[in-house]
Design a protein around this motif. Sequence first.
Motif, PDB file in Angstrom:
ATOM      1  N   PHE A  77       0.834  -1.204   0.000  1.00 31.63           N
ATOM      2  CA  PHE A  77       0.000   0.000   0.000  1.00 31.63           C
ATOM      3  C   PHE A  77       0.867   1.253   0.000  1.00 31.63           C
ATOM      4  N   HIS A  80       2.449   1.574  -3.447  1.00 37.53           N
ATOM      5  CA  HIS A  80       1.462   2.021  -4.433  1.00 37.53           C
ATOM      6  C   HIS A  80       1.198   3.526  -4.295  1.00 37.53           C
ATOM      7  N   TYR A 117       0.501   8.064   1.381  1.00 36.21           N
ATOM      8  CA  TYR A 117      -0.525   7.132   1.841  1.00 36.21           C
ATOM      9  C   TYR A 117      -1.731   7.888   2.404  1.00 36.21           C
TER      10      TYR A 117
END
Length: 195
Positions: A77, A80, A117
């Motif tokens: 995550f 990404h 994030y």
Amino acid sequence: MPDGLTDEQVRAFSKAVDKVYAARTCFAFEAANRALLLEYKSFPKLRAKIAADRREKMLLAACGRTELAIAGVSTAFLDHASERLGNSTQGEFWRIDEEHLRAAEEELFGLRRQAAYEAGILRAHLYTLAPKGAAKLIEAMAVRLERVATGEADQVYKEAGNAGRTALREAGIDETLTNHAFTEQRIVRRGHLTS
């Protein structure tokens, strides 16, 4: 200031600590803005819970505890989120020989990953169900965090002005970050610096 550093190393360390301070201040500022989101009565309860949890994580980052703020978050995550903004998913800090500068660059890398994030969470989870009045605030927060993630923390810090320092103070965080204070934090909190 650590002993045995050259003038060039001291300048590089000071510059890195300044960037860390700017990013930490941005996190405190955005944590305060997340608190504003929670004031919306029409904010969905599940989304409010997510916002409250992420606010606490942002305060951890503002305190220099990024490793705790992203604990439990899959590296996939984080990668990404970083890749979405064009950032490298591999920090180069490990190549730095001088341990104090390496520690500052390591924290800065973590702060940038967390900012990417957090911006992604705002866009994916909050913006879709947010009350209309909160949408502009959420968009502005996401944009600022994306800027922090892409290395513009110092500009975002300047734009926040006194509001950033006020957010630090209201969160009970020291409004300054000296080279010595940063080194002490790393020794106490992480225990991996030798001096």
